[in-house]
Design a protein around this motif. Structure first.
Motif, PDB file in Angstrom:
ATOM      1  N   ALA A 171       0.965  -1.195  -0.661  1.00 52.82           N
ATOM      2  CA  ALA A 171      -0.131   0.392   0.005  1.00 52.82           C
ATOM      3  C   ALA A 171       0.894   1.434  -0.398  1.00 52.82           C
ATOM      4  O   ALA A 171       0.563   2.435  -0.766  1.00 52.82           O
ATOM      5  N   THR A 172       1.712   1.448   0.947  1.00 46.86           N
ATOM      6  CA  THR A 172       3.102   2.595   0.577  1.00 46.86           C
ATOM      7  C   THR A 172       3.717   2.343  -0.406  1.00 46.86           C
ATOM      8  O   THR A 172       3.972   3.699  -1.319  1.00 46.86           O
ATOM      9  N   ASP A 173       4.244   1.481  -0.894  1.00 46.71           N
ATOM     10  CA  ASP A 173       4.708   1.554  -2.066  1.00 46.71           C
ATOM     11  C   ASP A 173       3.754   2.100  -3.603  1.00 46.71           C
ATOM     12  O   ASP A 173       4.484   3.249  -4.270  1.00 46.71           O
ATOM     13  N   ALA A 174       2.858   1.739  -3.385  1.00 45.12           N
ATOM     14  CA  ALA A 174       1.462   2.697  -4.667  1.00 45.12           C
ATOM     15  C   ALA A 174       0.838   3.981  -4.050  1.00 45.12           C
ATOM     16  O   ALA A 174       0.874   4.337  -5.285  1.00 45.12           O
ATOM     17  N   PHE A 175       1.150   3.628  -3.401  1.00 44.10           N
ATOM     18  CA  PHE A 175      -0.048   4.990  -2.836  1.00 44.10           C
ATOM     19  C   PHE A 175       0.676   6.385  -1.545  1.00 44.10           C
ATOM     20  O   PHE A 175       0.480   7.527  -1.387  1.00 44.10           O
ATOM     21  N   GLY A 176       1.846   6.419  -1.442  1.00 43.40           N
ATOM     22  CA  GLY A 176       3.124   7.054  -0.842  1.00 43.40           C
ATOM     23  C   GLY A 176       2.987   6.814   0.916  1.00 43.40           C
ATOM     24  O   GLY A 176       2.024   6.379   1.073  1.00 43.40           O
ATOM     25  N   ASP A 177       3.884   7.761   0.819  1.00 40.69           N
ATOM     26  CA  ASP A 177       3.702   8.255   2.696  1.00 40.69           C
ATOM     27  C   ASP A 177       3.029   7.951   3.290  1.00 40.69           C
ATOM     28  O   ASP A 177       2.922   8.303   4.498  1.00 40.69           O
ATOM     29  N   ARG A 178       2.041   9.608   2.873  1.00 42.52           N
ATOM     30  CA  ARG A 178       0.998  10.144   3.117  1.00 42.52           C
ATOM     31  C   ARG A 178      -0.135   9.633   3.478  1.00 42.52           C
ATOM     32  O   ARG A 178      -0.900   9.629   4.378  1.00 42.52           O
ATOM     33  N   ASP A 179      -0.520   9.008   2.057  1.00 45.18           N
ATOM     34  CA  ASP A 179      -1.526   8.576   1.662  1.00 45.18           C
ATOM     35  C   ASP A 179      -1.694   7.186   1.767  1.00 45.18           C
ATOM     36  O   ASP A 179      -2.957   6.568   2.408  1.00 45.18           O
ATOM     37  N   GLY A 180      -0.723   6.481   1.503  1.00 46.77           N
ATOM     38  CA  GLY A 180      -0.839   4.816   2.352  1.00 46.77           C
ATOM     39  C   GLY A 180      -1.354   4.500   3.127  1.00 46.77           C
ATOM     40  O   GLY A 180      -1.936   3.244   3.372  1.00 46.77           O
ATOM     41  N   PRO A 181      -0.794   5.337   4.834  1.00 47.04           N
ATOM     42  CA  PRO A 181      -1.989   5.106   5.693  1.00 47.04           C
ATOM     43  C   PRO A 181      -3.107   5.063   6.076  1.00 47.04           C
ATOM     44  O   PRO A 181      -4.271   4.407   6.182  1.00 47.04           O
ATOM     45  N   ILE A 182      -3.812   6.318   4.558  1.00 47.65           N
ATOM     46  CA  ILE A 182      -5.380   6.394   4.889  1.00 47.65           C
ATOM     47  C   ILE A 182      -5.960   4.950   3.474  1.00 47.65           C
ATOM     48  O   ILE A 182      -6.903   4.553   4.188  1.00 47.65           O
ATOM     49  N   VAL A 183      -4.800   4.707   2.995  1.00 52.53           N
ATOM     50  CA  VAL A 183      -5.295   3.821   2.170  1.00 52.53           C
ATOM     51  C   VAL A 183      -5.465   2.318   2.852  1.00 52.53           C
ATOM     52  O   VAL A 183      -6.289   1.204   2.837  1.00 52.53           O
ATOM     53  N   PHE A 184      -4.325   2.225   4.000  1.00 50.78           N
ATOM     54  CA  PHE A 184      -4.239   1.540   4.372  1.00 50.78           C
ATOM     55  C   PHE A 184      -5.410   0.748   5.098  1.00 50.78           C
ATOM     56  O   PHE A 184      -6.033  -0.118   5.551  1.00 50.78           O
ATOM     57  N   GLY A 185      -6.353   2.484   5.590  1.00 54.57           N
ATOM     58  CA  GLY A 185      -6.855   1.683   6.392  1.00 54.57           C
ATOM     59  C   GLY A 185      -8.611   1.603   6.026  1.00 54.57           C
ATOM     60  O   GLY A 185      -9.352   0.885   6.232  1.00 54.57           O
ATOM     61  N   TRP A 186      -9.079   2.470   4.399  1.00 52.63           N
ATOM     62  CA  TRP A 186     -10.019   1.656   3.453  1.00 52.63           C
ATOM     63  C   TRP A 186      -9.272   0.058   3.754  1.00 52.63           C
ATOM     64  O   TRP A 186     -10.582  -0.656   3.391  1.00 52.63           O
ATOM     65  N   ILE A 187      -8.325  -0.610   3.399  1.00 55.46           N
ATOM     66  CA  ILE A 187      -8.523  -1.833   3.032  1.00 55.46           C
ATOM     67  C   ILE A 187      -8.299  -2.216   4.083  1.00 55.46           C
ATOM     68  O   ILE A 187      -9.089  -3.722   4.802  1.00 55.46           O
ATOM     69  N   ALA A 188      -7.916  -2.184   5.883  1.00 53.05           N
ATOM     70  CA  ALA A 188      -8.267  -2.937   7.178  1.00 53.05           C
ATOM     71  C   ALA A 188      -9.681  -2.609   7.623  1.00 53.05           C
ATOM     72  O   ALA A 188     -10.113  -3.776   7.819  1.00 53.05           O
ATOM     73  N   ALA A 189     -10.726  -2.102   6.599  1.00 55.83           N
ATOM     74  CA  ALA A 189     -11.654  -1.764   6.617  1.00 55.83           C
ATOM     75  C   ALA A 189     -12.541  -3.583   6.148  1.00 55.83           C
ATOM     76  O   ALA A 189     -13.343  -3.715   6.640  1.00 55.83           O
TER      77      ALA A 189
END
Length: 418
Positions: free
Chosen positions: A346-364
């Protein structure tokens, strides 16, 4: 304000977050311990008790992306401290419950939201903010706090439930989370720059990613909109849906009750989950180390395939202490070893700033899968009088997730969506 240890203060932050995640893990594992005591105390059936667990699991996951966005705008320290206080209040209030809706409201809705802000997205946010080197290893260690929470709390909660009833269990959780709230407030600076430092392993000219513009709610949905246009997001979402379905939702919620069907006491069955926690502490940390060195897609393929196989085999064993112990060791090593490679992708694909938020949606997706398994397995158990179908079906979803993992495109340019 200056803090001791220089760049190494990042490890103090990691330890503080580890404790918060540990407490949240203890809260989320409690419904599995409470299932049989609540049946005995109130006469609630398995499906009714499972419904509250399912609501809590679902909201635990759904809160993640909004919590990650709040940490970007409102602050990590404020978000986590308030979440711990909400967990303390909600579980404390549940000690007065007499009706199923009150269990859903306290442990399902309020505790679900509170624990969702102290979850895997917290680990991802803190690792990306405080570490440049050893990110995979640190994500593995923080993720392992879930296993440690199970290891520390579950046997004690099961003993309390078996000998003193369900109320001491909920009051213990309330007390632990209440104590941790001020600890987090005192020891967790917002960013390395606030104490005159750069992230661990960062070069002298390191520049942190800019803060997002707009409110937390809007930014969470904007990030989702961008991520949802990529194949990587949906494949990771599918894999994590299966991850939650096969761990928290099925095994975490129903294994103790399933062992009870075979005449095993709650304390002894909880010991099996604690054994899983011990081995997951090893397995998830090792997974973080491996993620720094090998293709995370291939790691995910191996984790999901082996998990699916073990779930299909379990109902056909003799349920002796030997076969269950072997399952606990094998399944424990693989319990949430999926998190470090998923965060890395997720971090590699979406970056350091947005990666955690994208991972939050994945974790949902993880918790949506867990909620699905929690309620479905309860319904199947009530209808069929056994858990066989639930475990076999879950096993086949593991194979599907393994195949999906190999279909992910690897992105090696942080900051770009792919």
């Amino acid at each position: 304000m200056k803090r001791p240890f220089g760049q190494n203060y990042a490890f103090v932050v990691a330890a503080c977050v580890f404790l918060a995640l540990l407490a949240a893990a203890g809260l989320r594992s409690a419904p599995g311990v409470l299932m049989l005591p609540l049946e005995r105390a109130f006469g609630w059936d398995r499906a009714t008790v499972s419904a509250a667990a399912a609501v809590g699991i679902f909201l635990y996951g759904l809160t993640g992306p909004f919590a990650a966005s709040m940490m970007q705008s409102f602050g990590v320290r404020r978000t986590v401290s308030l979440a711990l206080l909400l967990m303390a209040v909600s579980t404390g209030l549940s000690s007065f419950m007499t009706q199923p809706w009150q269990y859903v409201a306290t442990w399902g809705v309020l505790a679900g939201v509170g624990s969702g802000a102290v979850a895997m997205v917290l680990g991802a946010t803190v690792v990306n903010r405080w570490f440049v080197a050893r990110r995979g290893l640190m994500m593995g260690l923080l993720t392992a706090s879930t296993a440690t929470g199970t290891l520390v709390f579950l046997p004690a909660m099961a003993w309390l439930a078996e000998h003193a009833g369900w109320r001491p269990v909920v009051l213990t959780i309330a007390g632990v989370t209440a104590v941790l709230a001020p600890v987090v407030w005192l020891l967790l600076p917002e960013r390395p720059a606030d104490i005159g430092q750069t992230p661990y392993g960062a070069p002298a000219d390191y520049q942190p990613p800019p803060a997002p513009a707009g409110g937390a709610l809007a930014y969470a949905f904007q990030t989702l909109g961008r991520a949802a246009r990529t194949r990587t997001f949906w494949l990771l979402f599918l894999g994590f849906f299966v991850c939650g379905l096969t761990t928290n939702g099925l095994v975490g919620t129903h294994l103790i009750a399933m062992c009870g069907d075979y005449g095993m006491s709650e304390t002894r069955a909880a010991g099996l989950l604690a054994m899983m926690g011990l081995f997951d502490l090893v397995g998830t940390t090792a997974s973080g180390w491996l993620t720094d060195r090998y293709d995370p897609r291939k790691l995910l393929f191996a984790y999901y395939a082996l998990r699916g196989l073990s779930l299909i085999v379990l109902p056909f064993t003799d349920f002796s202490i030997v076969s269950l112990s072997l399952f606990a060791v094998f399944y424990g090593l693989d319990w949430i070893a999926t998190v470090p490679p998923t965060v890395r992708l997720a971090t590699d694909a979406f970056g350091d700033r947005d990666g955690p938020i994208v991972f939050g949606w994945i974790a949902a997706g993880h918790q949506a899968g867990a909620a699905t398994a929690a309620i479905t397995a309860g319904v199947l158990r009530a209808a069929e009088g056994r858990y066989l179908e639930a475990f076999v079906l879950a096993g086949f979803t593991g194979f599907a997730a393994a195949i999906a993992s190999l279909m992910i495109r690897r992105q090696t340019r942080p900051g770009a969506f792919a």
